[in-house]
Design an enzyme around this catalytic site. Sequence first.
Site, PDB file in Angstrom:
ATOM      1  N   GLU A 254      36.409 -25.006  14.313  1.00 33.51           N
ATOM      2  CA  GLU A 254      36.288 -23.796  15.455  1.00 33.51           C
ATOM      3  C   GLU A 254      35.638 -22.526  15.247  1.00 33.51           C
ATOM      4  O   GLU A 254      35.789 -22.175  13.632  1.00 33.51           O
ATOM      5  CB  GLU A 254      38.457 -23.640  15.477  1.00 33.51           C
ATOM      6  CG  GLU A 254      38.175 -22.611  16.221  1.00 33.51           C
ATOM      7  CD  GLU A 254      39.910 -21.892  16.359  1.00 33.51           C
ATOM      8  OE1 GLU A 254      40.282 -21.301  17.090  1.00 33.51           O
ATOM      9  OE2 GLU A 254      40.912 -22.611  15.864  1.00 33.51           O
ATOM     10  N   LYS A 326      40.034 -23.435  24.564  1.00 27.89           N
ATOM     11  CA  LYS A 326      41.251 -23.287  25.276  1.00 27.89           C
ATOM     12  C   LYS A 326      42.221 -23.316  25.752  1.00 27.89           C
ATOM     13  O   LYS A 326      41.738 -21.831  26.313  1.00 27.89           O
ATOM     14  CB  LYS A 326      41.090 -22.551  23.258  1.00 27.89           C
ATOM     15  CG  LYS A 326      42.654 -22.603  23.301  1.00 27.89           C
ATOM     16  CD  LYS A 326      42.854 -22.297  21.382  1.00 27.89           C
ATOM     17  CE  LYS A 326      43.528 -22.528  20.901  1.00 27.89           C
ATOM     18  NZ  LYS A 326      44.035 -21.028  19.631  1.00 27.89           N
ATOM     19  N   CYS A 379      43.282 -25.774  17.374  1.00 24.14           N
ATOM     20  CA  CYS A 379      43.646 -25.522  16.527  1.00 24.14           C
ATOM     21  C   CYS A 379      45.174 -25.529  16.945  1.00 24.14           C
ATOM     22  O   CYS A 379      45.502 -27.342  16.691  1.00 24.14           O
ATOM     23  CB  CYS A 379      43.390 -23.822  16.532  1.00 24.14           C
ATOM     24  SG  CYS A 379      44.329 -22.794  15.327  1.00 24.14           S
TER      25      CYS A 379
END
Length: 502
Positions: A254, A326, A379
């Site tokens: 990430e 995301k 994440c």
Amino acid sequence: MMKFLVALLAGALSAFAFEPFALGPLMPLAFALLAGLVASAPRMRAALALGWGFGLGQFCVGLNWIATSFTYQAAMPAWLGWLAVFLLSLYLAVYPMLATGLAWRIGRRNPLALVFALAAGWIACEYLRAGIFTGFAWNPVGVALVDTPLRRTTGLIGTYGLSGLTVLLGGAIWLAMRHLRDAAFALLPVAVVGMASLLLPFAPTSSGSAVRIVQPNIGQEVKWRPGATEIAEARLLGLSGAPSTEPRLLLWPEAAVTAPLEDNRLGAAPLVASQRQAIIRALGPHDLLATGGLGVRSEDGRTAAGVRNSVFLLDPTGRLIGRYDKAHLVPYGEYLPMRPILSAIGLSRLAPGDVDFDAGPGPRTLDLPGFGKMGVQICYEIIFSGEVVDRAHRPDFLFNPSNDAWFGRWGPPQHLAQARLRAAEEGIPVIRSTPTGISALVDANGRLLHSLAWREPGEIDARLPAARAATPFAMLGNWLPLLFAFALLLIALWRGREPIAK
């Protein structure tokens, strides 16, 4: 007060059943103690307090890693991190409190009914905890059993169902000290679900395409310093290895690339193209690179109106052939809630920058020529059971790039354990790439095949494991654990009508 303190201590000790200590048996033992305490509560208020105390102890200890993240934000004093852990735990403990209140209300006259109601309530409350106020699903109690055969049951009843089985195990221990027949009855759902899970097919042993997972060991304390971009680029390219004639899928963490890889501001196109060309030097003629990076959105062509935390899929020419943004953003990390108020009193996001991140549309599947179909969860998105896959376009594997450099020593192994449950639930492999660890390859049964230790640079060269047939959970999602909770609740109501067994 003494019983409350015992519940608080039991909850605190139960947190050591999670990673990094992974003392799994502590979890059912803690629930055995909690069941006994709730059964002895004279009033509803006392039962609620016991559940709240248990949850407070478990969350304060288990979530201590959150305090570490505050040490990377100069605008906030370090002590505020510990205050944040405590305040968050005060709220999260409400959900165990609701479960113990339900258990006492239904089972105060019958211990077996109490155990079944506690298990049902725990499933429902963990599900609610994952969804209310943006949700925080970290450390469901079932993750303590990730290294046991019961992990397979998540393919049937999900992670929240596994938490219910954990409560039943603890309740059976307590019941065994009172009435062996009741203890055996409490273990019956565990046995039935466990045996049913054996009917689920194991993942095929055949291996697929070559993958290389990169862990550069770039800590959060140096990530945004001057010159860090060049150091990170050199380390990422070095660990990616020389171009190969065999097709490879390279996987970077990430935000591995801190310069934007997409930017619609005027004059940004040459810089974006230059950045892409710089990072594909390790790619062979048939390779692909999946890397975390940033995309900048501008409404006027000059200033940044929003930023997206994304995974970019690049071919050997630097052409963008896929992107995932995301969707489940972290409050205070990627955006500041109530920004006008909080910024006025000096608070800021933990991540650098004044522009909040934009949320993406949700799970999607990317087609990777030569490598199959890839789902992406960035994440902590991976911790949300039942929310990680586009069910209409089932992927062959999940890529979970993360930046666990924020999370101290406890957070990374806890994160990995929850990713393993996603693999077992959905029946698809999970690949994790993080800057400082723990990067890993998990097969479709939830088994850890390869990993890189925390705070060590390195790479994993492996073959992509095969997916298995879609599990019942993969098809129906969290309807299954909720139906399981409803069945347990019906049993509790039935047994709650009977007098206490002598």
